[in-house]
Design a protein around this motif. Structure first.
Motif, short mmCIF file in Angstrom:
data_model
loop_
_atom_site.label_atom_id
_atom_site.label_comp_id
_atom_site.label_asym_id
_atom_site.label_seq_id
_atom_site.Cartn_x
_atom_site.Cartn_y
_atom_site.Cartn_z
N ILE A 7 63.08 57.12 12.30
CA ILE A 7 62.27 58.01 13.33
C ILE A 7 61.04 57.37 13.91
O ILE A 7 60.85 57.10 14.95
CB ILE A 7 61.86 59.08 12.85
CG1 ILE A 7 63.15 60.30 12.35
CG2 ILE A 7 61.06 59.92 13.64
CD1 ILE A 7 62.69 61.51 11.45
N LEU A 8 60.21 56.37 13.07
CA LEU A 8 59.20 55.89 13.17
C LEU A 8 59.56 54.76 14.31
O LEU A 8 58.74 54.57 15.28
CB LEU A 8 58.27 55.17 12.15
CG LEU A 8 56.80 54.70 12.44
CD1 LEU A 8 56.06 55.78 12.97
CD2 LEU A 8 56.49 54.21 10.98
N GLY A 9 60.66 54.01 13.76
CA GLY A 9 61.13 53.02 14.85
C GLY A 9 61.32 53.69 16.29
O GLY A 9 61.26 52.87 17.20
N ARG A 29 48.47 52.77 22.86
CA ARG A 29 49.16 53.17 21.83
C ARG A 29 48.46 53.96 20.59
O ARG A 29 47.36 53.31 20.19
CB ARG A 29 50.00 52.10 21.44
CG ARG A 29 51.07 52.79 20.40
CD ARG A 29 52.04 51.89 19.98
NE ARG A 29 52.19 51.82 18.57
CZ ARG A 29 52.69 50.95 17.68
NH1 ARG A 29 53.49 49.94 18.58
NH2 ARG A 29 52.95 51.13 16.68
N PRO A 30 48.44 55.09 20.65
CA PRO A 30 48.11 55.75 19.35
C PRO A 30 48.49 55.50 17.95
O PRO A 30 49.47 54.71 17.98
CB PRO A 30 48.04 57.30 19.53
CG PRO A 30 49.79 57.31 20.30
CD PRO A 30 49.61 56.16 21.05
N LEU A 31 48.22 55.91 16.73
CA LEU A 31 48.73 55.73 15.34
C LEU A 31 49.98 56.52 15.54
O LEU A 31 49.84 58.04 16.08
CB LEU A 31 47.87 56.29 14.60
CG LEU A 31 48.23 56.31 13.09
CD1 LEU A 31 48.80 54.79 12.81
CD2 LEU A 31 47.42 56.77 11.97
N LEU A 32 51.13 56.11 15.40
CA LEU A 32 52.34 57.11 15.35
C LEU A 32 52.85 57.26 14.04
O LEU A 32 52.77 56.32 13.10
CB LEU A 32 53.60 56.22 16.10
CG LEU A 32 53.34 56.00 17.74
CD1 LEU A 32 54.46 54.96 18.22
CD2 LEU A 32 53.24 57.27 18.25
N ARG A 33 52.88 58.54 13.66
CA ARG A 33 53.17 58.99 12.19
C ARG A 33 54.33 60.10 12.26
O ARG A 33 54.73 60.68 13.27
CB ARG A 33 52.03 59.80 11.61
CG ARG A 33 50.82 59.01 11.52
CD ARG A 33 49.69 59.47 10.80
NE ARG A 33 49.95 60.40 9.62
CZ ARG A 33 49.77 61.71 9.38
NH1 ARG A 33 49.26 62.36 10.18
NH2 ARG A 33 50.11 62.11 8.29
N LEU A 57 55.08 63.25 14.45
CA LEU A 57 56.24 63.97 14.82
C LEU A 57 56.92 64.49 13.35
O LEU A 57 56.78 63.76 12.17
CB LEU A 57 57.43 63.40 15.45
CG LEU A 57 57.02 62.86 16.76
CD1 LEU A 57 58.05 62.28 17.36
CD2 LEU A 57 56.46 63.73 17.80
N ASP A 58 57.33 65.84 13.31
CA ASP A 58 58.14 66.15 12.07
C ASP A 58 59.46 65.80 12.00
O ASP A 58 60.25 66.23 12.86
CB ASP A 58 57.98 67.74 12.03
CG ASP A 58 58.41 68.41 10.72
OD1 ASP A 58 59.54 68.08 9.98
OD2 ASP A 58 57.75 69.36 10.41
N CYS A 62 62.59 66.26 14.53
CA CYS A 62 62.87 65.37 15.51
C CYS A 62 63.63 64.30 14.53
O CYS A 62 63.06 63.08 13.93
CB CYS A 62 61.50 64.63 15.82
SG CYS A 62 60.40 65.73 16.37
N ASN A 63 65.03 64.64 14.19
CA ASN A 63 65.71 63.93 13.53
C ASN A 63 66.98 63.12 14.21
O ASN A 63 67.88 62.55 13.96
CB ASN A 63 66.20 64.64 12.48
CG ASN A 63 67.23 66.14 12.96
OD1 ASN A 63 67.50 66.08 13.93
ND2 ASN A 63 67.27 66.94 11.75
#
Length: 124
Positions: A7-9, A29-33, A57-58, A62-63
Motif C-alpha cells: 500500500i505504501l508503495g 510530498r508529505p510523510l505517507l503512512r 491511509l487505513d 485502502c487495500n
C-alpha cells in the motif's frame, strides 16, 4: 488483503503521478503512512509543534490500488486546501473549495469515482 508495504508503495507512486497530473506539481510530498484508524484517509500534521505534513491511509479501507488512488486524491485536495490563505477555506473541510476541486478532477480528467468521496450532510 494488500500488505502495508504494498500500500505504501502504491501511495508513493500515485502521489507522484497525481501531483504532476492533477495539481501541476504544486504540492510538496508529505510523510505517507499506513495505519489503522477510524477513517479511510486523513491529511494531518505530526511531530513536535505539528511541523510534519502527513497523509495516512487505513489498510482496511485502502487495500486495492484503485481505493488507494481514490482516497489519496481526496487527501491531496485537503493538502492543496491547507496551503490556501483563506481561513474559511481551511475551516470548511468539505466546503466549496473542496467540492470545486472534486468536480474539476472528475470532469477534466474523467475521474468520476472521486465524487463518491464527497461526504453527505454538514460541510465541516
Amino acid at each position: 488483503m494488500a500488505t502495508s508495504n504494498k500500500i505504501l508503495g502504491w501511495m508513493r507512486e500515485i502521489w507522484r503521478e497525481e501531483n504532476a497530473r492533477l495539481f501541476d506539481g504544486k504540492l510538496t510530498r508529505p510523510l505517507l503512512r499506513v495505519a489503522k484508524m477510524e477513517f479511510a484517509g486523513l491529511h494531518h500534521w505530526t511531530g513536535k509543534n505539528d511541523k510534519r505534513e502527513t497523509i495516512t491511509l487505513d489498510p482496511n479501507y485502502c487495500n486495492t490500488k484503485l481505493m488507494v488512488r481514490i482516497v489519496l486524491i481526496h487527501e491531496m485536495i485537503h493538502q492543496l486546501q491547507y496551503i490556501q490563505k483563506s481561513k474559511r477555506t481551511k475551516e470548511e473541510q468539505h466546503g466549496r473549495f473542496f467540492r470545486r476541486h472534486i468536480v474539476r478532477i472528475a470532469v477534466d480528467f474523467n475521474y468520476w469515482p472521486l465524487v463518491a468521496t464527497l461526504p453527505n450532510g454538514k460541510k465541516k
